[in-house]
Design an enzyme around this catalytic site. Structure first.
Site, PDB file in Angstrom:
ATOM      1  N   GLU A   1      -3.696   9.930   7.409  1.00  0.00           N
ATOM      2  CA  GLU A   1      -2.248   9.762   7.644  1.00  0.00           C
ATOM      3  C   GLU A   1      -1.777  10.672   8.796  1.00  0.00           C
ATOM      4  O   GLU A   1      -0.831  10.347   9.494  1.00  0.00           O
ATOM      5  CB  GLU A   1      -1.456  10.049   6.361  1.00  0.00           C
ATOM      6  CG  GLU A   1      -1.642   9.008   5.247  1.00  0.00           C
ATOM      7  CD  GLU A   1      -0.805   7.726   5.434  1.00  0.00           C
ATOM      8  OE1 GLU A   1       0.221   7.763   6.129  1.00  0.00           O
ATOM      9  OE2 GLU A   1      -1.215   6.671   4.888  1.00  0.00           O
TER      10      GLU A   1
ATOM     11  N   CYS B   1      -4.254  -0.740  -2.407  1.00  0.00           N
ATOM     12  CA  CYS B   1      -4.317   0.694  -2.686  1.00  0.00           C
ATOM     13  C   CYS B   1      -5.049   0.838  -4.009  1.00  0.00           C
ATOM     14  O   CYS B   1      -4.666   0.213  -5.002  1.00  0.00           O
ATOM     15  CB  CYS B   1      -2.880   1.218  -2.780  1.00  0.00           C
ATOM     16  SG  CYS B   1      -2.742   2.886  -3.445  1.00  0.00           S
TER      17      CYS B   1
ATOM     18  N   CYS C   1     -10.922   3.975  -1.847  1.00  0.00           N
ATOM     19  CA  CYS C   1      -9.579   4.260  -1.340  1.00  0.00           C
ATOM     20  C   CYS C   1      -9.501   3.555   0.009  1.00  0.00           C
ATOM     21  O   CYS C   1     -10.402   3.684   0.835  1.00  0.00           O
ATOM     22  CB  CYS C   1      -9.379   5.764  -1.165  1.00  0.00           C
ATOM     23  SG  CYS C   1      -7.819   6.185  -0.333  1.00  0.00           S
TER      24      CYS C   1
ATOM     25  N   HIS D   1      -7.880   4.090   2.547  1.00  0.00           N
ATOM     26  CA  HIS D   1      -7.850   4.942   3.744  1.00  0.00           C
ATOM     27  C   HIS D   1      -9.263   5.273   4.246  1.00  0.00           C
ATOM     28  O   HIS D   1      -9.443   5.575   5.409  1.00  0.00           O
ATOM     29  CB  HIS D   1      -7.143   6.274   3.437  1.00  0.00           C
ATOM     30  CG  HIS D   1      -5.650   6.177   3.381  1.00  0.00           C
ATOM     31  ND1 HIS D   1      -4.988   5.577   2.339  1.00  0.00           N
ATOM     32  CD2 HIS D   1      -4.687   6.611   4.249  1.00  0.00           C
ATOM     33  CE1 HIS D   1      -3.684   5.654   2.554  1.00  0.00           C
ATOM     34  NE2 HIS D   1      -3.471   6.273   3.698  1.00  0.00           N
TER      35      HIS D   1
ATOM     36  N   ASP E   1       0.852  -1.193   0.000  1.00  0.00           N
ATOM     37  CA  ASP E   1       0.000   0.000   0.000  1.00  0.00           C
ATOM     38  C   ASP E   1       0.883   1.236   0.000  1.00  0.00           C
ATOM     39  O   ASP E   1       2.063   1.167   0.347  1.00  0.00           O
ATOM     40  CB  ASP E   1      -0.903   0.003   1.244  1.00  0.00           C
ATOM     41  CG  ASP E   1      -1.830   1.204   1.255  1.00  0.00           C
ATOM     42  OD1 ASP E   1      -2.502   1.442   0.236  1.00  0.00           O
ATOM     43  OD2 ASP E   1      -1.872   1.931   2.259  1.00  0.00           O
ATOM     44  N   SER E   2       0.288   2.362  -0.326  1.00  0.00           N
ATOM     45  CA  SER E   2       1.017   3.628  -0.285  1.00  0.00           C
ATOM     46  C   SER E   2       1.305   4.070   1.154  1.00  0.00           C
ATOM     47  O   SER E   2       2.103   4.960   1.372  1.00  0.00           O
ATOM     48  CB  SER E   2       0.210   4.711  -0.990  1.00  0.00           C
ATOM     49  OG  SER E   2      -1.015   4.907  -0.311  1.00  0.00           O
TER      50      SER E   2
END
Lengths: 272, 272
Positions: free
Chosen positions: B153, B74, B185, B187, B11-12
């Protein structure tokens, strides 16, 4: 495997129409060839050898069509014939038990899962095995509901009697504090509202029909064999070993559109 | 493919932890090796060639472990690198877009589906293409939400500012009368309650994280490569290219247990 080949669906009767409807809704470009063995329904209390023989008869008949996948849209038949059919056929064969088990695992937060189905499905503990193979620490309780399939096949699901039978049959499940209940028989989605009322709001119902359609979609996608648009639309075919008029009535009420049904009598099976 | 080999997740940054958590929950016998490229997060506005290069770097590093499947957790990376990684690797590679698309098709009754994601995910229209490949007659609307990933984040998801940003960003979607919204996404599941409040009760939210774990389960099951019980339990490994203390804090808050995190700096990529 050819993209424009058909998907075969076999069932003991009309229960698999719940799977067919979900396939039509989720995969509208796919052609379905369906066989309902209404003449010998229900399968739920039959000998496993006999059920395997019936499944082979239906598959033999449907093999006149070019097929790219087979769905065993009957929990009882999945429980006893899936492995056998996977070995015999050179197309992917999906049952309804593993998709239902995976969806239940995804939905359940407490890990307390109930399964309702026919006597054979519950006796083989097929759901319990599928669940525990993935997640060993679950609380799983099964309950056979032999009175449910006849309610659907006789179109009694909107009667007071159905309300009473469903409520009484499911009452013993309340003691287990379940958060998820698998409708482990493809006839049961036709009783969803009654089952939901009997179980209460805190229990999530899992329909193997929806889940199986989704896994079929994944499988075709992974194999790059999703059908593409057909210029002249999609024509599905339905066969029943029983009365085609009754089958058409149930099917058209369920789909809300005209369906093409033909009667096909299967040879008598040897004694088991 | 060996049953006891690990599942790699890339993942990023920390978004893929939502997928990791679902894999742990749904497949508790599987070992996970995770790489979060926090040092170069977010990917959402980067050049596709650069993202493919970053993914290859992570996969190269994780290949020190015996692996049986790779999950690109991701959406942005799935949109631009899935095909490339599938061609290069000889293990199954799952992205998060197709599972999310299939779950949305299964959930939506009206066929009016929204997708929220990063700028790159929305610009590539990857969800729209995945949805239309299966079902051509859908109404699909995409909305880029570039402010959401930084909220997660930077661990700001419980602030008033987050409530305001989510509400304002999603307000334009109300005009489309959607019944299903894909959290495109990984996140975004960390913002679920805010998104649910902003969208209202009539909209079903689809988390690609849950769906991807479920499709991974199906894939392993079909290939007969589900892990069996390990006598000494399962030990997961987490790597980040960024700050390991921050990563551990976010991960432990999300999992509710201790996790083993190591920093691994990846070589600078060539200019794209």
């Amino acid at each position: 495997m050819q993209k424009q080949h058909a998907i075969a669906i076999i069932d003991s009767g009309v229960g698999g129409l719940t799977v067919a409807r979900e396939v039509m809704r989720q995969l509208p470009q796919e052609q379905i060839i369906y066989f309902g063995d209404n003449a010998r329904c229900p399968y739920g209390s039959r000998d496993p050898e006999e059920i395997r023989y019936f499944c082979l008869q239906m598959v033999d008949f449907l093999s006149q069509y070019p097929l790219k996948a087979l769905v065993i849209a009957c929990n009882t038949a999945t429980a006893v014939a899936l492995e056998d059919l996977r070995e015999r056929l050179n197309i992917p064969v999906l049952g309804v038990i593993e998709p239902g088990a995976r969806a239940a695992l995804s939905a359940s937060r407490s890990g307390r899962i109930g399964v309702i189905g026919t006597e054979t499905t519950i006796r083989t503990a097929a759901y319990e095995r599928a669940l525990r193979r993935i997640h060993p620490e679950l609380y799983v309780v099964g309950k056979a509901c032999p009175a449910f399939v006849p309610l659907v096949e006789q179109q009694l699901q909107h009667t007071e009697e159905a309300v009473r039978i469903v409520k009484e049959t499911l009452a013993p499940l309340h003691q287990y504090d379940l958060d998820t209940l698998i409708l482990g028989c493809t006839h049961y989605p036709l009783l969803t509202s009654l089952i939901a009322e009997a179980m209460g709001e805190t229990v999530t119902l899992i329909s193997s029909a929806e889940e199986t359609a989704r896994e079929l979609s994944m499988l075709l996608s992974l194999q790059d064999s999703l059908a593409t648009a057909r210029g002249d639309g999609v024509e599905h075919h339905f066969y029943t070993s029983g009365d085609d008029v009754t089958f058409r009535n149930i099917g058209e009420a369920w789909f809300g559109c005209h369906i093409n049904v033909q009667r096909k009598i299967l040879e008598k099976a040897p004694n088991f």
